[in-house]
Motif scaffolding. Structure first.
Motif, PDB file in Angstrom:
ATOM      1  N   ARG A  33       0.856  -1.185   0.000  1.00 36.03           N
ATOM      2  CA  ARG A  33       0.000   0.000   0.000  1.00 36.03           C
ATOM      3  C   ARG A  33       0.892   1.234   0.000  1.00 36.03           C
ATOM      4  O   ARG A  33       1.930   1.259   0.653  1.00 36.03           O
ATOM      5  CB  ARG A  33      -0.906   0.020   1.232  1.00 36.03           C
ATOM      6  CG  ARG A  33      -1.947  -1.069   1.221  1.00 36.03           C
ATOM      7  CD  ARG A  33      -2.884  -1.054   2.439  1.00 36.03           C
ATOM      8  NE  ARG A  33      -2.242  -0.683   3.682  1.00 36.03           N
ATOM      9  CZ  ARG A  33      -2.514   0.424   4.390  1.00 36.03           C
ATOM     10  NH1 ARG A  33      -3.419   1.278   3.983  1.00 36.03           N
ATOM     11  NH2 ARG A  33      -1.883   0.674   5.513  1.00 36.03           N
ATOM     12  N   VAL A  34       0.488   2.252  -0.737  1.00 40.02           N
ATOM     13  CA  VAL A  34       1.261   3.489  -0.838  1.00 40.02           C
ATOM     14  C   VAL A  34       0.304   4.664  -0.642  1.00 40.02           C
ATOM     15  O   VAL A  34      -0.765   4.705  -1.245  1.00 40.02           O
ATOM     16  CB  VAL A  34       1.971   3.598  -2.210  1.00 40.02           C
ATOM     17  CG1 VAL A  34       2.683   4.933  -2.354  1.00 40.02           C
ATOM     18  CG2 VAL A  34       2.933   2.440  -2.402  1.00 40.02           C
ATOM     19  N   GLY A  35       0.721   5.591   0.208  1.00 36.83           N
ATOM     20  CA  GLY A  35      -0.051   6.802   0.432  1.00 36.83           C
ATOM     21  C   GLY A  35       0.775   8.021   0.076  1.00 36.83           C
ATOM     22  O   GLY A  35       2.011   7.981   0.092  1.00 36.83           O
ATOM     23  N   ALA A  36       0.099   9.096  -0.256  1.00 35.00           N
ATOM     24  CA  ALA A  36       0.778  10.340  -0.626  1.00 35.00           C
ATOM     25  C   ALA A  36       0.091  11.499   0.077  1.00 35.00           C
ATOM     26  O   ALA A  36      -1.085  11.760  -0.145  1.00 35.00           O
ATOM     27  CB  ALA A  36       0.754  10.522  -2.134  1.00 35.00           C
ATOM     28  N   ASP A  37       0.836  12.172   0.935  1.00 35.97           N
ATOM     29  CA  ASP A  37       0.333  13.314   1.683  1.00 35.97           C
ATOM     30  C   ASP A  37       1.096  14.563   1.294  1.00 35.97           C
ATOM     31  O   ASP A  37       2.121  14.484   0.615  1.00 35.97           O
ATOM     32  CB  ASP A  37       0.493  13.064   3.192  1.00 35.97           C
ATOM     33  CG  ASP A  37      -0.382  11.928   3.697  1.00 35.97           C
ATOM     34  OD1 ASP A  37      -1.411  11.622   3.053  1.00 35.97           O
ATOM     35  OD2 ASP A  37      -0.040  11.342   4.732  1.00 35.97           O
ATOM     36  N   ASN A  51      -9.678  16.087   8.967  1.00 31.33           N
ATOM     37  CA  ASN A  51     -10.379  15.135   9.833  1.00 31.33           C
ATOM     38  C   ASN A  51     -11.226  14.240   8.933  1.00 31.33           C
ATOM     39  O   ASN A  51     -12.320  14.623   8.532  1.00 31.33           O
ATOM     40  CB  ASN A  51     -11.251  15.883  10.841  1.00 31.33           C
ATOM     41  CG  ASN A  51     -11.914  14.955  11.826  1.00 31.33           C
ATOM     42  OD1 ASN A  51     -11.665  13.754  11.854  1.00 31.33           O
ATOM     43  ND2 ASN A  51     -12.778  15.520  12.659  1.00 31.33           N
ATOM     44  N   PRO A  52     -10.703  13.051   8.568  1.00 28.74           N
ATOM     45  CA  PRO A  52     -11.440  12.168   7.655  1.00 28.74           C
ATOM     46  C   PRO A  52     -12.696  11.585   8.297  1.00 28.74           C
ATOM     47  O   PRO A  52     -12.714  11.273   9.492  1.00 28.74           O
ATOM     48  CB  PRO A  52     -10.440  11.044   7.353  1.00 28.74           C
ATOM     49  CG  PRO A  52      -9.118  11.551   7.813  1.00 28.74           C
ATOM     50  CD  PRO A  52      -9.404  12.527   8.913  1.00 28.74           C
ATOM     51  N   ASP A  59      -5.380  13.784  10.242  1.00 28.29           N
ATOM     52  CA  ASP A  59      -4.281  13.336   9.395  1.00 28.29           C
ATOM     53  C   ASP A  59      -3.782  14.499   8.540  1.00 28.29           C
ATOM     54  O   ASP A  59      -4.383  15.569   8.514  1.00 28.29           O
ATOM     55  CB  ASP A  59      -4.771  12.196   8.483  1.00 28.29           C
ATOM     56  CG  ASP A  59      -3.698  11.177   8.167  1.00 28.29           C
ATOM     57  OD1 ASP A  59      -2.495  11.498   8.281  1.00 28.29           O
ATOM     58  OD2 ASP A  59      -4.058  10.061   7.784  1.00 28.29           O
ATOM     59  N   LEU A  60      -2.702  14.243   7.822  1.00 31.54           N
ATOM     60  CA  LEU A  60      -2.235  15.171   6.806  1.00 31.54           C
ATOM     61  C   LEU A  60      -3.144  15.055   5.587  1.00 31.54           C
ATOM     62  O   LEU A  60      -3.709  13.978   5.334  1.00 31.54           O
ATOM     63  CB  LEU A  60      -0.804  14.830   6.389  1.00 31.54           C
ATOM     64  CG  LEU A  60       0.270  15.005   7.453  1.00 31.54           C
ATOM     65  CD1 LEU A  60       1.572  14.350   7.003  1.00 31.54           C
ATOM     66  CD2 LEU A  60       0.470  16.466   7.724  1.00 31.54           C
ATOM     67  N   THR A 146      -2.916  16.705  18.405  1.00 33.48           N
ATOM     68  CA  THR A 146      -4.057  16.267  17.594  1.00 33.48           C
ATOM     69  C   THR A 146      -3.796  14.950  16.863  1.00 33.48           C
ATOM     70  O   THR A 146      -4.706  14.143  16.683  1.00 33.48           O
ATOM     71  CB  THR A 146      -4.390  17.362  16.549  1.00 33.48           C
ATOM     72  OG1 THR A 146      -4.660  18.577  17.250  1.00 33.48           O
ATOM     73  CG2 THR A 146      -5.591  16.990  15.707  1.00 33.48           C
ATOM     74  N   LEU A 147      -2.567  14.727  16.427  1.00 28.46           N
ATOM     75  CA  LEU A 147      -2.232  13.586  15.573  1.00 28.46           C
ATOM     76  C   LEU A 147      -1.775  12.371  16.374  1.00 28.46           C
ATOM     77  O   LEU A 147      -1.263  12.510  17.490  1.00 28.46           O
ATOM     78  CB  LEU A 147      -1.121  13.981  14.597  1.00 28.46           C
ATOM     79  CG  LEU A 147      -1.459  15.092  13.612  1.00 28.46           C
ATOM     80  CD1 LEU A 147      -0.196  15.551  12.888  1.00 28.46           C
ATOM     81  CD2 LEU A 147      -2.525  14.634  12.632  1.00 28.46           C
TER      82      LEU A 147
END
Length: 179
Positions: A33-37, A51-52, A59-60, A146-147
């Motif tokens: 899995r790859v994420g990009a922020d 805030n998802p 999150d970022l 927060t994180l």
């Protein structure tokens, strides 16, 4: 005397069989899995967090990379979809390997610098697709509270890399290797 067997490699002897061999190998290889922020800051030095709706933690901004999409393209797409803003993902600041946790396998998280936004640009952000409950620019100290700890460490390293022109390789938010 001639050799009756063909010693050429498979890709030369039988291109169709070679393609099948490659396809089988591709299907069996590990997937990650790859994420990009992105790191976006306002004129006061506050960072943009989201805030998802689909998870309990802030999150970022960003999201998961789709099949055959580059990480920087994913970051740009996610910001457009979620916050209605077109940005260019800038310099890569962080790559963070995240260990398996809960139901999730391990992943690689990329963080790109999207620079500083003006007050007018910040006011143009909007909830665009229903994935986010809210977003806000907050001070780094408030971001720490927060994180989740490893996301805070990722953000802290991204801010440091953006400030010093460096790059950070992280494992679960902790820097490894030369800076």
């Amino acid at each position: 005397m001639t050799n009756s067997s063909d010693d050429r490699p498979l890709y030369e002897r039988d291109p169709v069989a070679w393609q099948a061999y490659l396809a089988e190998g591709n299907a069996k290889q590990a997937r990650k899995r790859v994420g990009a922020d992105v790191l976006i800051r306002n004129e006061q030095g506050h960072v943009l967090l989201v805030n998802p709706r689909y998870k309990p933690d802030w999150d970022l901004p960003g999201g998961m990379v789709e099949a055959n999409e580059t990480p920087h393209q994913a970051a740009e797409r996610e910001l457009c979809e979620e916050l209605g803003v077109e940005v260019r993902a800038g310099r890569l600041l962080v790559v963070d390997w995240v260990a398996p946790h809960g139901p999730w396998d391990d992943s690689l998280m990329f963080v790109f610098d999207c620079g500083m936004v003006t007050g007018e640009q910040a006011r143009s952000l909007r909830l665009a697709d229903g994935e986010l409950l809210e977003f806000r620019f907050i001070s780094p100290d408030d971001a720490r509270a927060t994180l989740r700890p490893y996301v805070w460490q990722r953000l802290d390293n991204a801010v440091a890399a953006a400030t010093d022109g460096g790059f950070r390789y992280l494992i679960n938010g902790v820097a490894h290797g030369p800076r």
